[in-house]
Structures are given as structure tokens and as C-alpha cells.
Design an enzyme around this catalytic site. Sequence first.
Site, PDB file in Angstrom:
ATOM      1  N   TYR A   1       0.880  -1.248   0.053  1.00 53.02           N
ATOM      2  CA  TYR A   1       0.046   0.033  -0.032  1.00 53.02           C
ATOM      3  C   TYR A   1       0.632   1.122   0.020  1.00 53.02           C
ATOM      4  O   TYR A   1       1.626   1.431   0.857  1.00 53.02           O
ATOM      5  CB  TYR A   1      -0.845   0.195   1.250  1.00 53.02           C
ATOM      6  CG  TYR A   1      -1.478   1.539   1.396  1.00 53.02           C
ATOM      7  CD1 TYR A   1      -2.817   1.664   0.667  1.00 53.02           C
ATOM      8  CD2 TYR A   1      -1.290   2.249   2.239  1.00 53.02           C
ATOM      9  CE1 TYR A   1      -3.503   2.941   0.727  1.00 53.02           C
ATOM     10  CE2 TYR A   1      -1.884   3.412   2.259  1.00 53.02           C
ATOM     11  CZ  TYR A   1      -2.974   3.532   1.528  1.00 53.02           C
ATOM     12  OH  TYR A   1      -3.759   4.717   1.671  1.00 53.02           O
TER      13      TYR A   1
ATOM     14  N   ASN B   1       1.893  10.534   6.705  1.00 49.72           N
ATOM     15  CA  ASN B   1       0.608   9.653   7.396  1.00 49.72           C
ATOM     16  C   ASN B   1       0.731   9.293   9.060  1.00 49.72           C
ATOM     17  O   ASN B   1       1.316   8.116   9.363  1.00 49.72           O
ATOM     18  CB  ASN B   1       0.896   8.277   6.630  1.00 49.72           C
ATOM     19  CG  ASN B   1      -0.547   7.408   6.867  1.00 49.72           C
ATOM     20  OD1 ASN B   1      -0.278   6.004   6.680  1.00 49.72           O
ATOM     21  ND2 ASN B   1      -1.703   7.842   7.398  1.00 49.72           N
TER      22      ASN B   1
ATOM     23  N   ASN C   1       1.215   4.018   8.134  1.00 47.09           N
ATOM     24  CA  ASN C   1       0.737   2.917   7.557  1.00 47.09           C
ATOM     25  C   ASN C   1       1.100   2.734   6.165  1.00 47.09           C
ATOM     26  O   ASN C   1       0.975   3.889   5.509  1.00 47.09           O
ATOM     27  CB  ASN C   1      -0.795   2.793   7.594  1.00 47.09           C
ATOM     28  CG  ASN C   1      -1.353   1.624   7.042  1.00 47.09           C
ATOM     29  OD1 ASN C   1      -1.249   0.553   7.485  1.00 47.09           O
ATOM     30  ND2 ASN C   1      -2.310   1.759   5.989  1.00 47.09           N
TER      31      ASN C   1
END
Length: 700
Positions: free
Chosen positions: A93, A244, A368
Site C-alpha cells: 500500500y 501519514n 501505515n
Amino acid sequence: MACAWRSRSRADPLNWGKAAEELSGSHLEAVKRMVEEYRKPVVTMEGATTIAMVAAVAAGSDTRVELDESARGRVKESSDWVMNSMMNGTDSYGVTTGFGATSHRRTKEGGALQRELIRFLNAGAFGTGTDGHVLPAAATRAAMLVRVNTLLQGYSGIRFEILETIATLLNANVTPCLPLRGTITASGDLVPLSYIAGLVTGRPNSMATAPDGSKVNAAEAFKIAGIQHGFFELQPKEGLAMVNGTAVGSGLASMVLFEANVLSLLAEVLSGVFCEVMNGKPEFTDHLTHKLKHHPGQIEAAAIMEHILEGSSYMMLAKKLGELDPLMKPKQDRYALRTSPQWLGPQIEVIRAATKSIEREINSVNDNPLIDVSRGKAIHGGNFQGTPIGVSMDNTRLAIAAIGKLMFAQFSELVNDFYNNGLPSNLSGGRNPSLDYGFKGAEIAMASYCSELQFLGNPVTNHVQSAEQHNQDVNSLGLISSRKTAEAIDILKLMSSTFLVALCQAIDLRHLEENVKNAVKSCVKTVARKTLSTDNNGHLHNARFCEKDLLLTIDREAVFAYADDPCSANYPLMQKMRAVLVEHALANGEAEAHVETSVFAKLAMFEQELRAVLPKEVEAARSAVENGTAAQQNRIAECRSYPLYRFVRKELGTEYLTGEKTRSPGEEVDKVFVAMNQGKHIDALLECLKEWNGEPLPLC
């Protein structure tokens, strides 16, 4: 490092033990540690950052930031793992995928993907740059420090050199411009953090604030900071690693909580001073009362107030006055004083818990995916959800509102002559109460502050909106809550400043009261002996027995009920002294029928003589206080609360306020408020408690 972490985890697998241990010891000791950490010249990022360290760096003082060199290896391992995994075709991701609700998209252009991430997240608006739409530089500095602290732990896939560059900007006091609004603190503070990434990558729209306050572009920012290398070309995952996370919300929360801890301690001490100037009854601090309630915040608040009041010269005088006439005031003080430990205790517990929650957050890895090099995998989770920030800030703000409410209740009693045990209405300090309204405007201002503060006490976290195509359907609103709490802190400082100036005015009024009372007693004694002791033939007169009751009347009468015109027949002093003579005349029996032995016959002579000399004596006493030559020195110098009085009066140069002077209450409050914003009150506050051993007085 991983083995050591696992060993600790087995001993306390859910971290409850560590969380409980962090709250051991007194709140005062915790505040002292915070102040000590705040004043250290160097902050070394070693994964044990505290809110005080963040607040110190945020302040833009001379505090330098140093990175833990031992982190370089683990940071590099994480960065290398990302590069290797991409080359090996691993699907991760934010490295090979799109973002959020569009993570089904795929690309092999890792660097271009990171550039696009920063571009589309640069969605904030700055206005003119001077109209309140830019995040304060201090909050940005806090965010930079916290983000570096997270990334140093080696789970984020970013180069060490980028972290060094951010630290260099901090040390050069060059601060990226971040938008004030635009983040929901889940998935982290994406929008504001993208502007830090924009600066280190040289985006053309990036701006920074230079040490002199001017706005500069990215190239000028690097030049001012002495950064020799060029802008960074982001590698896969690096942009995501920078944006993030929860650093903006938790950074501002750290600044807020440093002040909240100090202000809650100040509220405890000011409650003690309030008791002193109100002639309160210190019984409310008795340890047994609080021991039986069990709450540690309450027990400590009471013990601190007990320490302030123990041996207080004001408390000794109040006890003496109470013994003189137990009916002069109610048996119990009103709730704003008597239950102040019960009121403040829970707020302190909330603030302490929030402090530790935020310290866990600023030392957490909150992006993440997380890169676990030891297991060779990227873990997709949600540590970017800043719920600890939103909840902690909502709770803190409610505690701040409660502290402000108590302070307003105490202030309202202090300025109200129906409740303040003999102080003048509005704490008017001048000679003519008809032309001196003292702190009336300040009370109106305090009502305004308190109202706004109570509004801010409402929660932010129940206003969540689903975002980003319903991917971010629950989000913490951490930064919004932190911003509102910062506003609340600002208002509480306004209230604390106003209250502190009013308390100093009350202290000076008590000083004036005592000197005027002594002057009146001395004058009345002299006049009584001159006019009442003997008859025209030099024989002892029955009127001489009035003297003791006359002096008792003066002790019982509020000085400021007559001080502007002590011989006025409309004021209670002359009325009550006349009543003393009349009562003695009525008790004089048959002797009253003869002018030579009549007490009543002495009344006119007594009052005439008193009118000739008493106003002059009262004015002389007032002038002596004003000139610093008073017979009775100010009792505050003998009290443990004196350092705060000295700070306000001596160090800041505030004045005793009267309608005769041009100085307004706001001018004096502003001196204290500015000093409080600079942290100058902290030493005086801690000096008040330097002798406290951390325990209540023993029960005996």
C-alpha cells in the site's frame, strides 16, 4: 532491540502496568520534571520524548535538536527493505498502490506516486498569510519534532537524511508554513504534513517562516538553514511516511498540556491565596476529609492548599477575628473555597492522564503500513487514527473549563462586598468610592472569558464526518480538538492573570485595612481617655468604662464601610460608637441624672473631638501605606504565597489600583498575561511550594 521489546511485552503484555506506573508520584513532582526538561539546552531524539521537550522546541528558544545516531542503522534497514521489496515485485500500500479508497489502482512508478501524493494533499488555503489561516510556527515546530521522533524508530521506510534535514530546519528556526485547517487526523494529519514534505522536496508553492519572521520559498529556506544538498527526490514510501501520522495534532497537544499542567497547579495555589485574603477557614484542607474521599487529585490539591495556609499570617489573624465574634461570618465558607480541592482534584487527574496518553502518542509509530524488517513484511493497520489525541484534548478542555469556572466563582466572591468579609466593593482602592469602581470592568471581562471557556468545553470528537469516499468514515479530529484546547488555555491564562492581579489588590487592601484599623483604634483610645475618663473636676468618670467596648466595636466593623469618611453619621462606625455610649448611659442608673456623672453628657464632646482628629489619622495611615512607611508591614511577606505577590508587584511592576490614578486594570493584567505567555510565572509558582514535602500534614 526487538527481543528487548518482546521481553517487556511478556512482562506487561497489555501495557496497563506501564500506564499505571507513569501516574505514580505527585502532580507537583511531575510539573517540576516538566519544567526541568523544558529548560534543557538539548533535546536528543531517543524514543523517550516528553511533552515538555516538544513544548521547548516549539517555543523556538535556544533548545537544539539532536538525532540519536544509533537510530541510523534501523532507519536505513527499513528504507532499504521498501526499495528491495518494490524491486522484487511486492505489492505494498502506498508504494505500488493508490491511496485510500482508490488503493485498487497499481503503478510501478514509486517516486512519481510519492510526488503525486504530496501534490494532491497540498489542499490547504493560507489566505494572505497574516489573516489567521496559517498554523502558528510553534505548532509546526512541534509537529516536525514529533514526526521525526516517530520516523526514527525504523518502521516507516524513509531515509535518515530526510530526518536530519528536518532537524536542521528546526535548529535554524526555519519553519514550513502549514495551513491552520484541513486535517481530520485520520489517516493522520495528511494535509498539513504534506507541506513539510513539500518544503524538503522543493515544491514551488512551499513557503517557510525565516528566523526574522519573513516568508521565504523553499530554496531560500534551505540556504538560511545552511543545508548544502539539494531538495529530495522522494523514494517509494517516503512521502507516505512523512504525511501519514498524527504529529500535528499530538505536537500541539503536547504544547497545550505543558501549559495545562502548570495552570492547574497555579489554580491550586491561587485557591490558597484566595482563602488568605477572604479570611477563610483553613479547616477545609484537613487531610481526613480528603483521605476519606480517596481521590488522589483531590488529596494532593488539599495538601497543597494546606501547605500554603499553614502558618499563614492571614489565617492567624482570621482565627483571632473569628474568636472575637463567631457571628461575623458564616460558619462555613462558600463552595468556591470550601470545595475547591474536590473541584480541582478530578481536573488534575484528567490532565495527568491526558499528558501520559499524549506522551505515548508522540513516542508511537503511527503511520501505515508499518515495515517489520525482522519478519520481512509490511503490516497494514490504522495507527494513524489519532483518537487518543481527540479524546485527550476534549477531556483536557473540559477540565480547563472547570478550572476557569471555579476561578470565576472565586473572583466573583472577591469583588462582592456582600461576600468578601470586609473588602470594598469591586476592590476599589481609592479614597472616594463614588469615583472608584475598581475591578467592575474586570469582572465583566471575567464573565466573558468564562462564558467562552464553557462553550469551548463542548466536545469536538462527536462531530465526525465521513471523508475520502467513505474510506475515512470515522476519524479522530485530533488537531481540531487540540486547536480548540489551545484556545481554552489562552482564555484560562487571561482569567488567571486577571485573578492574580485582583488577589494582589486584595492583599494590599488587607494591608491598608489593618493599618487604618490600628490608626482608628489608637485615635479613639486617645480621644476616649481625653474626653471620657474624668469629669470637669478631674475625678474618674463612669464613661471611662466605654473604652473597651468602643475598641471592640472598631474590631467588629469593616474598615472600608467608613474609611472614606470615618466620622460620617451615615456610616456605621460613628453610629455604633454612639450606641456604645448610649448603652452605658442607660446602664448608669441614677448617676445619669447629674451632669457631672452623666455618660450621655460626654457624648457630644467625644464626637466633637473625634471629628477633629480621626479623619487626619485615617489619611495619615493611608498615606503611610502608599509611601511604604506603614506601621504594620504587609502580612504577605510572612506567607508562603509571597513569591507570587512579589512576582506580580516587584518583578512585573504592577501597581495598587485606585480611581485617583490613570492606570487601568487591563494595563496591569496585560503585564501578567504577557509574562505568563513567556513562562515567567513558573519559578514564582514553584517557589511557593519549595518547602512542601509532598505529604499532607499529619492528623493530630
